[in-house]
Motif scaffolding. Structure first.
Motif, mmCIF file in Angstrom:
data_model
loop_
_atom_site.group_PDB
_atom_site.id
_atom_site.type_symbol
_atom_site.label_atom_id
_atom_site.label_comp_id
_atom_site.label_asym_id
_atom_site.label_seq_id
_atom_site.Cartn_x
_atom_site.Cartn_y
_atom_site.Cartn_z
ATOM 1 N N UNK A 187 -20.260 55.169 -56.691
ATOM 2 C CA UNK A 187 -20.622 53.835 -57.183
ATOM 3 C C UNK A 187 -22.127 53.610 -57.089
ATOM 4 N N UNK A 188 -22.749 54.093 -56.023
ATOM 5 C CA UNK A 188 -24.209 53.942 -55.896
ATOM 6 C C UNK A 188 -24.927 54.717 -57.006
ATOM 7 N N UNK A 189 -24.459 55.915 -57.306
ATOM 8 C CA UNK A 189 -25.080 56.689 -58.382
ATOM 9 C C UNK A 189 -24.939 55.977 -59.723
ATOM 10 N N UNK A 190 -23.764 55.427 -59.989
ATOM 11 C CA UNK A 190 -23.567 54.699 -61.246
ATOM 12 C C UNK A 190 -24.423 53.447 -61.297
ATOM 13 N N UNK A 191 -24.563 52.775 -60.169
ATOM 14 C CA UNK A 191 -25.414 51.582 -60.118
ATOM 15 C C UNK A 191 -26.869 51.930 -60.404
ATOM 16 N N UNK A 192 -27.350 53.012 -59.814
ATOM 17 C CA UNK A 192 -28.736 53.419 -60.060
ATOM 18 C C UNK A 192 -28.956 53.780 -61.526
ATOM 19 N N UNK A 193 -27.937 54.383 -62.143
ATOM 20 C CA UNK A 193 -28.092 54.818 -63.534
ATOM 21 C C UNK A 193 -27.967 53.666 -64.523
ATOM 22 N N UNK A 194 -27.191 52.629 -64.197
ATOM 23 C CA UNK A 194 -26.852 51.612 -65.175
ATOM 24 C C UNK A 194 -27.411 50.232 -64.868
ATOM 25 N N UNK A 195 -28.064 50.028 -63.743
ATOM 26 C CA UNK A 195 -28.513 48.680 -63.386
ATOM 27 C C UNK A 195 -29.536 48.123 -64.363
ATOM 28 N N UNK A 196 -30.312 48.985 -65.028
ATOM 29 C CA UNK A 196 -31.310 48.502 -65.971
ATOM 30 C C UNK A 196 -30.855 48.468 -67.414
ATOM 31 N N UNK A 197 -29.606 48.857 -67.687
ATOM 32 C CA UNK A 197 -29.110 48.883 -69.062
ATOM 33 C C UNK A 197 -28.926 47.461 -69.596
ATOM 34 N N UNK A 198 -29.189 47.282 -70.870
ATOM 35 C CA UNK A 198 -29.085 45.953 -71.472
ATOM 36 C C UNK A 198 -27.652 45.432 -71.444
ATOM 37 N N UNK A 199 -26.678 46.313 -71.669
ATOM 38 C CA UNK A 199 -25.284 45.888 -71.681
ATOM 39 C C UNK A 199 -24.729 45.626 -70.286
ATOM 40 N N UNK A 200 -25.490 45.977 -69.241
ATOM 41 C CA UNK A 200 -25.020 45.787 -67.868
ATOM 42 C C UNK A 200 -25.647 44.561 -67.219
ATOM 43 N N UNK A 201 -26.139 43.620 -68.021
ATOM 44 C CA UNK A 201 -26.723 42.388 -67.507
ATOM 45 C C UNK A 201 -25.728 41.234 -67.693
ATOM 46 N N UNK A 202 -25.963 40.157 -67.004
ATOM 47 C CA UNK A 202 -25.080 39.004 -67.121
ATOM 48 C C UNK A 202 -25.015 38.241 -65.815
ATOM 49 N N UNK A 203 -24.058 37.354 -65.715
ATOM 50 C CA UNK A 203 -23.878 36.526 -64.539
ATOM 51 C C UNK A 203 -22.662 36.983 -63.744
ATOM 52 N N UNK A 204 -22.706 36.715 -62.458
ATOM 53 C CA UNK A 204 -21.581 37.003 -61.582
ATOM 54 C C UNK A 204 -20.529 35.909 -61.764
ATOM 55 N N UNK A 205 -19.287 36.318 -61.896
ATOM 56 C CA UNK A 205 -18.201 35.346 -62.014
ATOM 57 C C UNK A 205 -17.195 35.568 -60.893
ATOM 58 N N UNK A 206 -16.701 34.456 -60.347
ATOM 59 C CA UNK A 206 -15.719 34.491 -59.263
ATOM 60 C C UNK A 206 -14.567 33.566 -59.645
ATOM 61 N N UNK A 207 -13.363 34.095 -59.607
ATOM 62 C CA UNK A 207 -12.182 33.290 -59.937
ATOM 63 C C UNK A 207 -11.178 33.392 -58.799
ATOM 64 N N UNK A 208 -10.661 32.242 -58.380
ATOM 65 C CA UNK A 208 -9.647 32.224 -57.334
ATOM 66 C C UNK A 208 -8.300 32.609 -57.920
ATOM 67 N N UNK A 209 -7.518 33.353 -57.174
ATOM 68 C CA UNK A 209 -6.208 33.834 -57.615
ATOM 69 C C UNK A 209 -5.148 32.797 -57.254
ATOM 70 N N UNK A 210 -5.057 31.751 -58.076
ATOM 71 C CA UNK A 210 -4.078 30.705 -57.805
ATOM 72 C C UNK A 210 -2.654 31.197 -57.993
ATOM 73 N N UNK A 211 -2.464 32.265 -58.758
ATOM 74 C CA UNK A 211 -1.119 32.808 -58.913
ATOM 75 C C UNK A 211 -0.599 33.389 -57.609
ATOM 76 N N UNK A 212 -1.489 33.674 -56.661
ATOM 77 C CA UNK A 212 -1.100 34.125 -55.331
ATOM 78 C C UNK A 212 -1.123 32.968 -54.345
ATOM 79 N N UNK A 213 -2.203 32.201 -54.363
ATOM 80 C CA UNK A 213 -2.351 31.116 -53.400
ATOM 81 C C UNK A 213 -1.348 29.996 -53.645
ATOM 82 N N UNK A 214 -1.021 29.712 -54.916
ATOM 83 C CA UNK A 214 -0.110 28.611 -55.227
ATOM 84 C C UNK A 214 1.272 28.782 -54.621
ATOM 85 N N UNK A 215 1.990 29.884 -54.913
ATOM 86 C CA UNK A 215 3.314 30.078 -54.302
ATOM 87 C C UNK A 215 3.278 30.134 -52.778
#
Length: 245
Positions: free
Chosen positions: A202-230
């Motif tokens: 994973x570190x090697x892939x991160x070093x190779x792809x961290x500067x790629x244009x398609x590897x940019x964006x925002x971090x997203x976090x979603x809660x798993x309500x399908x687990x927490x709800x029941x």
């Protein structure tokens, strides 16, 4: 019969999207299957043979226990492709483009650090100190075998007989600590435990792809309500049943 002078080339099919590589804990999956089987067996048995409030308590307990077992054993996974890292933890799903990954750390747990400084644990890649010690022992054996092979090779150059015959049996034959151990060696370094090797990849892939244009964006976090709800519903129902007797 006439043919056009310039024929338009046939349209090329779109390049297939790269599929995610999925990393999961085989030990966690095995434990989850056993725990689920035990919980379902006990729960359905109590629902069928129980009397009074027992079947309802068994149902509430199953609503609480089954999602939690799934969350901590079967659910965790790490999905990897060329543009992002998607982490499925017990109660959250985190998507990090490689451009938003600051570091991948391995200590007593494996975790990824986002550019904002937030840390996310990789539940699907647990650290095994026993596996690390085993890999260290195999690495030491491989190093010792390599040293013996080099020494025997030097003796073989000194004469046609003597140690040259020993090298044919111990060195050239592979033995217990020669080729068999060295075959598991990573191309980029020493022997590692399985999850440590995955983190290195994973570190090697991160070093190779961290500067790629398609590897940019925002971090997203979603809660798993399908687990927490029941699980939350089961806990509330169980408390109500115990309160009313």
């Amino acid at each position: 019969m006439t043919t056009p002078e310039h024929e338009s080339p046939a349209p090329q099919p779109p390049a297939p999207e790269s599929q995610d590589r999925v990393h999961r804990s085989s030990a966690g999956i095995a434990a989850g299957v056993l725990l689920l089987a035990l919980a379902l067996w006990l729960g359905f048995d109590a629902m069928v043979t129980g009397h009074g409030p027992t079947p309802w308590r068994a149902l509430a307990a199953m609503l609480l226990v089954v999602p939690l077992v799934i969350a901590f054993t079967l659910r965790p996974a790490v999905f990897v492709d060329r543009d992002r890292l998607r982490i499925r933890n017990p109660f959250r799903i985190i998507v990090l483009p490689w451009g938003q990954v600051a570091a991948l750390r391995s200590g007593y747990s494996n975790e990824v650090v986002a550019a904002s400084g937030t840390k996310y644990q990789l539940w699907a890649l647990p650290v095994s100190l026993r596996a690390r010690k085993r890999a260290a022992r195999q690495e030491a054996k491989a190093a010792a075998a390599g040293a013996r092979e080099a020494q025997d090779g030097g003796g073989a150059r000194g004469g046609a007989f003597g140690l040259g015959g020993r090298r044919g049996v111990l060195g050239g034959g592979g033995g217990l600590g020669g080729r068999g151990v060295a075959a598991g060696r990573s191309a980029s370094g020493p022997l590692r435990a399985e999850t440590d090797q995955i983190m290195a990849d994973l570190r090697e892939l991160h070093e190779a792809r961290s500067g790629a244009e398609s590897a940019q964006g925002e971090v997203s976090v979603r809660w798993a309500w399908e687990i927490a709800g029941p699980a939350l519903a089961g806990a509330v129902l169980l408390l109500i049943l115990w309160a009313i007797g």
